[in-house]
Scaffold this active site. Structure first.
Site, PDB file in Angstrom:
ATOM      1  N   GLY A  51      -5.145  -3.430   8.504  1.00  0.00           N
ATOM      2  CA  GLY A  51      -4.445  -4.105   9.591  1.00  0.00           C
ATOM      3  C   GLY A  51      -5.193  -5.375   9.936  1.00  0.00           C
ATOM      4  O   GLY A  51      -6.354  -5.532   9.568  1.00  0.00           O
ATOM      5  N   CYS A  78      -9.644  -0.119   4.592  1.00  0.00           N
ATOM      6  CA  CYS A  78      -9.843  -1.399   5.292  1.00  0.00           C
ATOM      7  C   CYS A  78      -9.982  -1.181   6.807  1.00  0.00           C
ATOM      8  O   CYS A  78     -10.955  -0.589   7.251  1.00  0.00           O
ATOM      9  CB  CYS A  78      -8.721  -2.362   4.928  1.00  0.00           C
ATOM     10  SG  CYS A  78      -9.098  -4.060   5.349  1.00  0.00           S
ATOM     11  N   TYR A  79      -9.003  -1.602   7.613  1.00  0.00           N
ATOM     12  CA  TYR A  79      -9.073  -1.342   9.058  1.00  0.00           C
ATOM     13  C   TYR A  79      -9.240   0.161   9.299  1.00  0.00           C
ATOM     14  O   TYR A  79      -9.936   0.582  10.217  1.00  0.00           O
ATOM     15  CB  TYR A  79      -7.787  -1.838   9.728  1.00  0.00           C
ATOM     16  CG  TYR A  79      -7.754  -1.693  11.245  1.00  0.00           C
ATOM     17  CD1 TYR A  79      -8.232  -2.703  12.062  1.00  0.00           C
ATOM     18  CD2 TYR A  79      -7.221  -0.552  11.841  1.00  0.00           C
ATOM     19  CE1 TYR A  79      -8.186  -2.578  13.447  1.00  0.00           C
ATOM     20  CE2 TYR A  79      -7.170  -0.422  13.229  1.00  0.00           C
ATOM     21  CZ  TYR A  79      -7.655  -1.446  14.025  1.00  0.00           C
ATOM     22  OH  TYR A  79      -7.597  -1.312  15.387  1.00  0.00           O
ATOM     23  N   HIS A 165      -9.061  -2.328  -1.137  1.00  0.00           N
ATOM     24  CA  HIS A 165      -7.669  -1.859  -1.244  1.00  0.00           C
ATOM     25  C   HIS A 165      -7.397  -1.197  -2.586  1.00  0.00           C
ATOM     26  O   HIS A 165      -7.014  -1.874  -3.540  1.00  0.00           O
ATOM     27  CB  HIS A 165      -6.717  -3.031  -1.027  1.00  0.00           C
ATOM     28  CG  HIS A 165      -6.709  -3.493   0.387  1.00  0.00           C
ATOM     29  ND1 HIS A 165      -5.926  -2.914   1.351  1.00  0.00           N
ATOM     30  CD2 HIS A 165      -7.447  -4.442   1.023  1.00  0.00           C
ATOM     31  CE1 HIS A 165      -6.141  -3.493   2.512  1.00  0.00           C
ATOM     32  NE2 HIS A 165      -7.078  -4.424   2.347  1.00  0.00           N
ATOM     33  N   GLU A 167      -4.906   0.467  -3.405  1.00  0.00           N
ATOM     34  CA  GLU A 167      -3.476   0.488  -3.708  1.00  0.00           C
ATOM     35  C   GLU A 167      -2.996  -0.750  -4.463  1.00  0.00           C
ATOM     36  O   GLU A 167      -1.900  -0.775  -5.011  1.00  0.00           O
ATOM     37  CB  GLU A 167      -2.673   0.642  -2.398  1.00  0.00           C
ATOM     38  CG  GLU A 167      -2.707  -0.547  -1.439  1.00  0.00           C
ATOM     39  CD  GLU A 167      -3.939  -0.583  -0.527  1.00  0.00           C
ATOM     40  OE1 GLU A 167      -4.949   0.047  -0.874  1.00  0.00           O
ATOM     41  OE2 GLU A 167      -3.888  -1.269   0.505  1.00  0.00           O
ATOM     42  N   ASP A 223      23.461   1.884  -3.505  1.00  0.00           N
ATOM     43  CA  ASP A 223      23.046   2.765  -2.411  1.00  0.00           C
ATOM     44  C   ASP A 223      24.199   3.626  -1.890  1.00  0.00           C
ATOM     45  O   ASP A 223      24.092   4.849  -1.826  1.00  0.00           O
ATOM     46  CB  ASP A 223      22.465   1.956  -1.239  1.00  0.00           C
ATOM     47  CG  ASP A 223      21.305   1.076  -1.673  1.00  0.00           C
ATOM     48  OD1 ASP A 223      20.751   1.342  -2.756  1.00  0.00           O
ATOM     49  OD2 ASP A 223      20.973   0.138  -0.931  1.00  0.00           O
ATOM     50  N   LYS A 362      14.388   1.482  -3.481  1.00  0.00           N
ATOM     51  CA  LYS A 362      15.522   1.193  -4.364  1.00  0.00           C
ATOM     52  C   LYS A 362      15.357   1.797  -5.760  1.00  0.00           C
ATOM     53  O   LYS A 362      16.291   2.372  -6.310  1.00  0.00           O
ATOM     54  CB  LYS A 362      15.668  -0.324  -4.492  1.00  0.00           C
ATOM     55  CG  LYS A 362      16.968  -0.765  -5.100  1.00  0.00           C
ATOM     56  CD  LYS A 362      18.003  -0.769  -4.033  1.00  0.00           C
ATOM     57  CE  LYS A 362      19.263  -1.477  -4.437  1.00  0.00           C
ATOM     58  NZ  LYS A 362      20.095  -1.701  -3.248  1.00  0.00           N
TER      59      LYS A 362
END
Ligand code: XMP
Length: 506
Positions: A51, A78-79, A165, A167, A223, A362
């Site tokens: 964040g 991180c944060y 990070h 990710e 969708d 998606k």
């Protein structure tokens, strides 16, 4: 499953995706969600995201700190790391310089978080604050040249945290680290496959809504088609699908879409409401207002149809996860009120919405579609917004402007297909702009409108890049659009990425 508590970092979505890619369901919650508001059955682990704030700031974002007493493994990123360290009374400082980008990382390979991770590897950093005193009970498990503490653990409490990070793809062993947490430490089960998801959803709807009638608005897009197919497999012809021609469709769209739906075995009816929609939109310029008007009238049409089949109480919608997130919970974060989320009237007749795809990205929707037999072409159709061409005519909508968008869009679609790029581009369309420019056609001065071509690549519509279209294609587009479509004076190509731009212009 894994709960991800969102402190507003840039990569929150990505964390959820990475976990799901491992076959484990993950869900994002606002960081301050009360623990009573989260269903903790089957929660194997909690991840705290990054964040933009500093934990030393009095007003910085906080979690419901009772999460630390749940005896559920926690990973801070991180944060998230700074938050954990601060909560357990360690210290976090704000040094002069931050650390951004690729950095070599050194780890203690004995930590469970770093199993199968080399002692030195490259990771992605994006921080200013750093830990300068580790909280009691925690030990250092990773460091970089700039961050003496880039990872901590408290094995007993099963709390782990990293400054970098994992990710992000630039973190070489990031995926391994996340797997170490999710699978080895938190022991989450890999039960998240699209086949299982579809089966479970169908069974859930069958049980919950037995004997109920529902209406589903189909848009022709993947969708709503997938949502309708799931519900139809659960309740059969008690689902009445409606395809509304709101006069804002692409060229020949109504006909081709209806043919596909018949093949799919859906109980579907087309209603032509184009005149009604266009008259409601007369004089309206503001995009959010257009969305609200269209969204409201869609519901009115569905209510009308619900009455015709003897009272359908539920409305089925193809809302997907990014729609839910982008429409935001509080007004401040609304980017666009996607008409199937934010634009619904409060006093509608329906007692409830059925949104079987609400948790999916998606690409997951597409995988579900393939798994339940929705035709390949429909599954891989480019997304088309509910408000249709209304948000591709800038400002007031008129039939003439719609016609220009329709014709230029048809040329674009034809040429993208000719160049064999149909499945490489996420979305491509044209936009009518109110800018007039001077040109010369057949020796005469003309003063006509600029049409913008937008083509983007993406995997989930959350972030996009302008597609790198071949120059030959662009030239062909420009020649054909200007020559074949009256009122078009100039073609420009939109090279904006998202963020900061959005896909649609309105
Ligand atoms: P933006 O423009 O927000 O679009 O980057 C992201 C994706 O959502 C589609 N979109 C909409 N879909 N109702 C919809 O059903 C809307 O109001 C709406 N606005 C944008 C857009 O086409 C893209 O795929």
């Amino acid at each position: 499953k894994i709960i991800v508590l969102n402190f507003g970092g840039q990569y929150d979505q990505l964390i959820v995706r990475r976990v799901r890619e491992m076959g484990v369901y993950a869900e994002l919650f606002d960081c301050d969600t009360k623990i009573e508001d989260i269903d903790f059955e089957n929660v194997a682990g909690i991840i705290l995201t990054g964040g933009p704030q500093s934990v030393n700031d009095k007003n910085s974002l906080k979690a419901d700190d009772r999460i630390f007493d749940l005896d559920i493994p926690i990973l801070g990123i991180c944060y998230g790391l700074q938050y954990i360290n601060h909560y357990y009374e360690g210290e976090v400082e704000t040094p002069k310089n931050g650390e951004y980008g690729k950095t070599p990382l050194f780890v203690d390979q004995k930590s469970e978080l770093f199993q199968n991770v080399p002692q030195e590897s490259v990771i992605w950093m994006n921080h200013r604050d750093r830990v300068n005193k580790i909280a009691e009970g925690f030990k250092k498990i990773a460091w970089t040249l700039n961050a003496p503490v880039a990872g901590i653990e408290n094995k007993e409490k099963k709390i782990y945290a990293v400054q970098f990070h994992p990710e992000v793809v630039h973190s070489e062993y990031g995926k391994q680290m996340l797997e170490n947490f999710v699978i080895n430490i938190a022991k989450a089960e890999k039960t998240w496959t699209m086949e299982d998801f579809a089966k479970a959803k169908i069974a859930e709807i069958k049980e919950k809504y037995a004997g109920e009638k529902m209406i589903c608005g189909l848009s022709g897009g993947v969708d709503s088609s997938v949502a309708a197919t799931i519900v139809s497999k659960a309740i059969g012809d008690n689902l009445q699908c409606i395809f509304v021609d709101h006069g804002l469709l692409r060229k020949d769209e109504a006909k081709s879409v209806m043919e596909t739906y018949k093949d799919l075995g859906l109980n579907v009816k087309m209603v032509d409401k184009s005149e009604e929609f266009l008259s409601l939109l007369k004089g309206v310029e503001e995009p959010e207002e257009k969305r609200k008007i269209i969204g409201n009238h869609f519901v009115e049409v569905f209510e009308e149809e619900a009455k015709k089949i003897g009272g359908a109480k539920y409305l089925v919608q193809g809302t997907i996860y990014p729609d839910v997130i982008e429409s935001g919970k509080d007004k401040a974060s609304v980017i666009k009120s996607h008409h199937n989320v934010g634009g619904l009237p409060e006093d509608m007749d329906f007692v409830g919405l059925v949104e079987p795809l609400r948790e999916l990205f998606k690409d997951e929707v597409r995988a579900v579609g393939e798994a339940i037999g929705v035709p390949h072409d429909m599954v891989w159709r480019q997304p088309f917004p509910g408000p249709g061409l209304a948000i591709r005519v800038i400002g007031e909508i008129t039939k003439d402007k719609l016609e220009i968008v329709r014709e230029t869009d048809a040329i674009l679609r034809e040429e993208v297909e000719n160049f064999g790029l149909k499945e490489d581009i996420w979305q491509y369309f044209t936009v009518w702009t109110p800018i007039k420019t001077v040109g010369v056609k057949g020796d005469a001065r003309v003063y006509e409108n600029v049409i913008a071509v937008r083509a983007v690549t993406s995997t989930d519509a959350m972030t996009v890049e302008a597609a790198n279209l071949p120059y030959d294609l662009m030239q062909t587009l420009s020649n054909r659009m200007i020559n074949e479509v009256a009122g078009v004076g100039r073609i420009v190509y939109d090279i904006t990425s998202k963020p900061p731009g959005t896909i649609e212009w309105e």
